[in-house]
Design an enzyme around this catalytic site. Structure first.
Site, short mmCIF file in Angstrom:
data_model
loop_
_atom_site.label_atom_id
_atom_site.label_comp_id
_atom_site.label_asym_id
_atom_site.label_seq_id
_atom_site.Cartn_x
_atom_site.Cartn_y
_atom_site.Cartn_z
N HIS A 141 0.87 -1.20 0.00
CA HIS A 141 0.00 0.00 0.00
C HIS A 141 0.89 1.23 0.00
O HIS A 141 1.49 1.58 1.01
CB HIS A 141 -0.90 0.01 1.24
CG HIS A 141 -1.87 1.15 1.25
ND1 HIS A 141 -3.22 0.98 1.44
CD2 HIS A 141 -1.70 2.49 1.09
CE1 HIS A 141 -3.84 2.15 1.40
NE2 HIS A 141 -2.92 3.09 1.19
N HIS A 186 1.60 5.39 -1.69
CA HIS A 186 1.27 6.58 -2.50
C HIS A 186 2.57 7.16 -3.04
O HIS A 186 3.45 7.56 -2.27
CB HIS A 186 0.57 7.64 -1.65
CG HIS A 186 -0.72 7.16 -1.07
ND1 HIS A 186 -1.92 7.33 -1.71
CD2 HIS A 186 -1.00 6.48 0.07
CE1 HIS A 186 -2.89 6.79 -0.98
NE2 HIS A 186 -2.36 6.26 0.10
N HIS A 205 -10.47 1.24 1.70
CA HIS A 205 -10.28 2.25 2.75
C HIS A 205 -11.51 2.16 3.64
O HIS A 205 -12.58 2.63 3.27
CB HIS A 205 -10.14 3.66 2.16
CG HIS A 205 -9.87 4.70 3.22
ND1 HIS A 205 -8.68 5.36 3.34
CD2 HIS A 205 -10.65 5.15 4.23
CE1 HIS A 205 -8.72 6.17 4.39
NE2 HIS A 205 -9.92 6.07 4.95
N HIS A 207 -4.64 -0.54 5.82
CA HIS A 207 -4.20 0.26 6.98
C HIS A 207 -5.15 0.15 8.19
O HIS A 207 -5.74 1.12 8.62
CB HIS A 207 -3.98 1.73 6.60
CG HIS A 207 -5.02 2.37 5.72
ND1 HIS A 207 -6.36 2.36 6.01
CD2 HIS A 207 -4.90 3.06 4.56
CE1 HIS A 207 -7.01 3.02 5.07
NE2 HIS A 207 -6.14 3.43 4.16
N LYS A 234 -9.29 -0.06 -5.93
CA LYS A 234 -9.34 0.58 -4.62
C LYS A 234 -10.68 1.26 -4.38
O LYS A 234 -11.13 2.09 -5.18
CB LYS A 234 -8.21 1.63 -4.54
CG LYS A 234 -8.14 2.41 -3.24
CD LYS A 234 -7.67 1.55 -2.08
CE LYS A 234 -7.81 2.27 -0.74
NZ LYS A 234 -6.66 3.09 -0.39
N ASP A 287 1.40 2.73 3.52
CA ASP A 287 0.57 3.91 3.32
C ASP A 287 1.42 5.18 3.34
O ASP A 287 0.92 6.26 3.68
CB ASP A 287 -0.56 4.01 4.36
CG ASP A 287 -1.69 4.92 3.90
OD1 ASP A 287 -1.76 5.26 2.71
OD2 ASP A 287 -2.52 5.32 4.75
O1 DOR Z 1 -3.46 9.62 5.54
C1 DOR Z 1 -3.79 9.30 4.41
N1 DOR Z 1 -3.20 9.85 3.33
N2 DOR Z 1 -4.76 8.40 4.26
C2 DOR Z 1 -5.26 8.11 3.06
O2 DOR Z 1 -6.16 7.31 2.99
C3 DOR Z 1 -4.78 8.81 1.84
C4 DOR Z 1 -3.43 9.32 2.02
C5 DOR Z 1 -3.01 10.32 0.97
O3 DOR Z 1 -3.22 10.06 -0.21
O4 DOR Z 1 -2.44 11.36 1.34
ZN ZN Z 2 -3.36 5.08 1.47
#
Ligand code: DOR
Ligand code: ZN
Length: 346
Positions: free
Chosen positions: A16, A18, A139, A177, A102, A250
Site C-alpha cells: 500500500h 502513494h 479504505h 491500513h 481501490k 501507506d
Molecule cells: O493519511 C492518508 N493519506 N490516508 C489516506 O487514505 C490517503 C493518504 C493520501 O493520499 O495522502
Molecule cells: Zn493510502
C-alpha cells in the site's frame, strides 16, 4: 565491541503506497525502490486513475523514476467509482499490470471526492472482480460526518464491510491500513477471503502522538491513530505470526506547507525508513522472528504472486532521520524527522 546485530530477510514488498506524480516521483520512488521489490500503487491522483490506459501511462512515469541500479516493479490499481464498468475490470485483469481496485468511500480521505457514494452502485464491478479474481482494496471508514472520527473504522465494518463480504463470498478483500481491535477481529474471523495491511505508524504510535506537547500535523493520517489498546491488538496479532496480515506502509507524502497549515492534509511519509521502522516495532514486541513473513511472504501469498528471491540485510544501529527530504521542488517532513531510527539498511 561486539558487531551489531543483523537481520537478513527475503526482500520485502509494500502492499500500500502513494507515490504521487510529476516532479515528486523522482524524489520518492528511490526511497521505496531501495527497500522493496514491488509496491501496490494507490490510484488517488488528481484526476484519479480509473482506467487501464491511465494506469499504463502512470506505470511508465513511475518506471522512469526508478534508479538505474535497482529493480522495482509497480503493481498498479484502479480507483473504483460509481461508474466503473465490468468491462474495465476485465480489461484490468487481462492487462497483467493491474493487481487490485481501490474503494475510497467518497469524502473519506485525500482525493476521495470521486470515490464511491454507495457501495451498491459498484455491484456490477464487484461481480466482475469476483469472477476475474481481482482483489478489492478497501479504505474502511464510514463517511457520515455524525460518526465520531475515532469510530469510523468500526462503523464501516458493521454497516458496509460485513454486508459486502456476505454478498460477494468469493471476492478477495484487502482491509487497508487497519487501526482497531475491531478490524483485527474481523480479519481473523473472515477466513481466507480477507487480508489486511498494517502501517508502521499504527503499530509504533497511539493517538497521544497527535498531541505530544502541542498539535503534531506530521502524525496526522487517515484512518487517524487510535488508543493504545487498539495499537496493542494489532501488534499482538502480528507478534503471533498471523498469515493474513502484511506490510503496507501507506507512505503518503504531502509538501511541508500543506501539512503545517490551518487545515493540514492527512498522510505520513515513511518510505525513507519503512522496513527499518517495522523492525523497531517488531523488536519492541519481541516478534522479530515474524517480521519476514509479515514483510515478504504473507502479501505475495494473498495476492497469488511469487515471493522475491533476493535478500536485504538490516543492521541494529541508530541513524538520524533528516528534518526534510526534497519533494518536487518543495519538501516533505518524514516520520521521525530529526530523531533516530534504531535499525538501518545494510
Ligand atoms: O493519511 C492518508 N493519506 N490516508 C489516506 O487514505 C490517503 C493518504 C493520501 O493520499 O495522502
Ligand atoms: Zn493510502
Amino acid at each position: 565491541m561486539p558487531a551489531p546485530q543483523t537481520l537478513t530477510l527475503r526482500r520485502p514488498d509494500d502492499w500500500h503506497l502513494h507515490l504521487r506524480d510529476g516532479a515528486m516521483l523522482a524524489d520518492v520512488v528511490p526511497h521505496t525502490a531501495a527497500r522493496f521489490a514491488r509496491a501496490i500503487i494507490m490510484p488517488n491522483l488528481k484526476p484519479p486513475v480509473t482506467t487501464v490506459d491511465q494506469a499504463t501511462a502512470y506505470r511508465e512515469r513511475i518506471l522512469a523514476a526508478v534508479p538505474a541500479d535497482v529493480d522495482f516493479t509497480p503493481l498498479m490499481t484502479l480507483y473504483l467509482t460509481d461508474n466503473t464498468s465490468a468491462g474495465e475490470v476485465t480489461r484490468a485483469k487481462d492487462s497483467g499490470i493491474v493487481f487490485g481496485v481501490k474503494l475510497y468511500p467518497a469524502g473519506a480521505t485525500t482525493h476521495s471526492d470521486a470515490g464511491v457514494t454507495d457501495v451498491r452502485h459498484t455491484y456490477k464491478a464487484l461481480e466482475a472482480m469476483q469472477t476475474a479474481g481481482l482483489p478489492l482494496l478497501v479504505h474502511g471508514e464510514a463517511t457520515d460526518p455524525a460518526v465520531d472520527v475515532f469510530d469510523r473504522e468500526a462503523v464501516f465494518i458493521e454497516q458496509t464491510l460485513i454486508p459486502l463480504l456476505k454478498d460477494f463470498p468469493e471476492l478477495k478483500v484487502v482491509f487497508e491500513h487497519i487501526t482497531t481491535a475491531d478490524a483485527v477481529a474481523l480479519v481473523r474471523e473472515a477466513g481466507d477471503q480477507v487480508g489486511a495491511t498494517v502501517t508502521p505508524q499504527h503499530i509504533l504510535m497511539n493517538r497521544n502522538a497527535l498531541f505530544q506537547g502541542g498539535i503534531r500535523p506530521h502524525h496526522y493520517c487517515l484512518p487517524v491513530l487510535k488508543r493504545e489498546r487498539h495499537r496493542k491488538a494489532i501488534m499482538d496479532v502480528l507478534a503471533e505470526g498471523h498469515p493474513r496480515f502484511f506490510l503496507g506502509t501507506d507512505s503518503a507524502p504531502h509538501p511541508k506547507g500543506a501539512k503545517e497549515s490551518a487545515c493540514g492534509c492527512a498522510g505520513i511519509y515513511s518510505a525513507h525508513g519503512a522496513i527499518e521502522l517495522y523492525a523497531e516495532a517488531f523488536e519492541q514486541a519481541g516478534a522479530l522472528a515474524h517480521l519476514e513473513a509479515f514483510a515478504s511472504l504473507n502479501g505475495p501469498r494473498f495476492y497469488g504472486l511469487p515471493v522475491n528471491e533476493d535478500r536485504i540485510t538490516l543492521v541494529k544501529q541508530d541513524w538520524e532521520v533528516p528534518g526534510e527530504y526534497p519533494l518536487g521542488g518543495e519538501t516533505v517532513v518524514p516520520l521521525r524527522a530529526g530523531e533516530k531510527i534504531g535499525w538501518r539498511l545494510g
